[in-house]
Scaffold this active site. Structure first.
Site, mmCIF file in Angstrom:
data_model
loop_
_atom_site.group_PDB
_atom_site.id
_atom_site.type_symbol
_atom_site.label_atom_id
_atom_site.label_comp_id
_atom_site.label_asym_id
_atom_site.label_seq_id
_atom_site.Cartn_x
_atom_site.Cartn_y
_atom_site.Cartn_z
ATOM 1 N N ASP A 7 -3.991 -2.082 -7.210
ATOM 2 C CA ASP A 7 -3.851 -0.905 -6.361
ATOM 3 C C ASP A 7 -2.957 0.108 -7.059
ATOM 4 O O ASP A 7 -1.841 -0.228 -7.467
ATOM 5 C CB ASP A 7 -3.253 -1.296 -5.006
ATOM 6 C CG ASP A 7 -2.926 -0.080 -4.158
ATOM 7 O OD1 ASP A 7 -3.795 0.812 -4.062
ATOM 8 O OD2 ASP A 7 -1.824 -0.020 -3.603
ATOM 9 N N ASP A 12 6.463 -4.654 -2.993
ATOM 10 C CA ASP A 12 6.592 -3.998 -4.293
ATOM 11 C C ASP A 12 7.677 -2.925 -4.195
ATOM 12 O O ASP A 12 8.294 -2.757 -3.139
ATOM 13 C CB ASP A 12 5.253 -3.388 -4.718
ATOM 14 C CG ASP A 12 4.901 -2.159 -3.901
ATOM 15 O OD1 ASP A 12 4.844 -2.278 -2.656
ATOM 16 O OD2 ASP A 12 4.686 -1.087 -4.483
ATOM 17 N N SER A 49 -1.765 -0.423 1.161
ATOM 18 C CA SER A 49 -2.998 -0.146 0.426
ATOM 19 C C SER A 49 -3.407 -1.298 -0.487
ATOM 20 O O SER A 49 -4.580 -1.432 -0.832
ATOM 21 C CB SER A 49 -2.837 1.136 -0.404
ATOM 22 O OG SER A 49 -1.701 1.029 -1.251
ATOM 23 N N GLY A 65 3.761 2.833 4.681
ATOM 24 C CA GLY A 65 3.449 4.102 5.337
ATOM 25 C C GLY A 65 4.359 5.204 4.822
ATOM 26 O O GLY A 65 4.611 5.308 3.621
ATOM 27 N N SER A 87 0.622 0.833 -5.595
ATOM 28 C CA SER A 87 1.660 -0.205 -5.658
ATOM 29 C C SER A 87 2.025 -0.454 -7.112
ATOM 30 O O SER A 87 1.181 -0.330 -8.001
ATOM 31 C CB SER A 87 1.155 -1.510 -5.025
ATOM 32 O OG SER A 87 0.671 -1.280 -3.721
ATOM 33 N N LYS A 117 11.828 -1.747 0.023
ATOM 34 C CA LYS A 117 10.922 -1.694 1.177
ATOM 35 C C LYS A 117 11.175 -2.824 2.168
ATOM 36 O O LYS A 117 10.459 -2.941 3.157
ATOM 37 C CB LYS A 117 9.473 -1.742 0.702
ATOM 38 C CG LYS A 117 9.091 -0.576 -0.203
ATOM 39 C CD LYS A 117 7.638 -0.641 -0.618
ATOM 40 C CE LYS A 117 7.303 0.489 -1.584
ATOM 41 N NZ LYS A 117 5.898 0.475 -1.995
ATOM 42 N N ARG A 155 7.294 0.492 -5.611
ATOM 43 C CA ARG A 155 6.828 1.831 -5.996
ATOM 44 C C ARG A 155 6.711 2.721 -4.775
ATOM 45 O O ARG A 155 6.072 2.358 -3.790
ATOM 46 C CB ARG A 155 5.471 1.755 -6.704
ATOM 47 C CG ARG A 155 4.833 3.130 -6.965
ATOM 48 C CD ARG A 155 3.519 3.027 -7.690
ATOM 49 N NE ARG A 155 3.725 2.581 -9.063
ATOM 50 C CZ ARG A 155 2.743 2.395 -9.941
ATOM 51 N NH1 ARG A 155 1.475 2.591 -9.560
ATOM 52 N NH2 ARG A 155 3.010 2.014 -11.162
ATOM 53 N N THR A 158 1.393 1.019 -0.888
ATOM 54 C CA THR A 158 2.403 -0.041 -0.773
ATOM 55 C C THR A 158 1.666 -1.371 -0.701
ATOM 56 O O THR A 158 0.522 -1.428 -0.266
ATOM 57 C CB THR A 158 3.250 0.152 0.503
ATOM 58 O OG1 THR A 158 4.182 1.212 0.315
ATOM 59 C CG2 THR A 158 4.059 -1.091 0.831
#
Length: 272
Positions: free
Chosen positions: A204, A55, A167, A85, A207, A71, A57, A39
């Site tokens: 990343d 984001d 992340s 998480g 994400s 999110k 995803r 995330t």
């Protein structure tokens, strides 16, 4: 009078669990592995209020479970919370705190303060000692001004002018550290958060997809979903179907049902 002798703490690494893990492995018991989550969530405080970004995803190991999940979670009309998480944990923790904040607001007959939600989140997460995998960015505007906090799964928190988690947080933080200014205008602040989330999306693997923003000011809240499609699906430039007959047939063989042997087999279900 009896005395209790306490061994002083020793520095260095501890390998006390090595023999235990080897014994488990010999008995066929698999050790638990850390779950990798992905995330990018971020938030900034600027002169007019708070802007949160995330984001969209949702990943499950190496699979993309959802390309357009939300999110940024509702806490109250003047505060929202980004979650990283474990998706289920972030969803239900924020729902529970939102319900408690509403009851607190009705009981006190005043608009809830951001620090009240922060205290509830910290106390709940600390009680579970990190086993509830919710890493949160809490932002809102109350009677004392704009407030922005990060809350870790173990219950610790920080209050900062700009924060990132997840992340992809390092890529997003690099954008903030280069361009953040508290006296930004609204459009400039929204573009900064967008670029920070895009930095996590493009650097990343956990994400991706779109960028959601939530702008919270003393005049109200503007939840923009999506604010930008950072990862647009490309358009195919050519045709990928070959014409019939392109590949030569080297051999052709016809089988009739009379020449086929049909065998069936069953396997016992593994219930271990």
């Amino acid at each position: 009078m009896a005395t209790i002798q306490v061994d002083p703490p020793q520095g260095g690494f501890s390998f006390d669990n090595v023999n235990r893990n080897e014994t488990f492995a010999k008995k066929g018991i698999k050790c638990t592995k850390a779950r990798k989550t992905g995330t990018t969530i971020a938030g900034i405080a600027f002169k007019d209020g708070i802007i949160l970004g995330a984001d969209t995803r949702a990943s499950e190991g190496t699979f993309i479970a959802d390309k357009n999940c939300s999110k940024i979670h509702y806490i109250s009309s003047n505060m929202y919370c980004c979650g990283a998480g474990t998706a289920a944990d972030t969803e239900y923790v924020t729902r529970l705190i939102s319900s408690k904040i509403e009851l607190h607001s009705l009981n006190t007959e005043r608009k809830p303060r951001v620090v009240a939600a922060l205290t509830m989140l910290k106390q709940m997460l600390f009680r579970y000692q990190g086993h509830v995998g919710a890493y949160l960015v809490l932002g809102g505007v109350d009677s004392t001004g704009p407030h922005l906090y990060t809350v870790h799964a173990h219950g610790s928190s920080d209050k900062l002018p700009y924060v990132t988690m997840g992340s992809g947080s390092l890529a997003a933080m690099a954008v903030f550290e280069d361009r953040y200014n508290f006296n930004m205008e609204l459009d400039e602040a929204k573009q900064l958060v967008r670029d920070a989330i895009a930095g996590g999306i493009f650097n990343d693997l956990g994400s991706g997809s779109n960028v959601d923003l939530c702008v919270i000011t003393k005049d109200g809240t503007d939840y923009i979903r999506p604010f930008d499609e950072a990862n647009k699906k490309g358009v195919r430039q050519g045709k990928y179907r070959y014409k019939k007959g392109t590949t030569a047939i080297l051999e052709e063989k016809q089988l009739t049902l009379a020449n086929l042997e049909i065998t069936t087999s069953t396997e016992a279900m593994d219930t271990s």
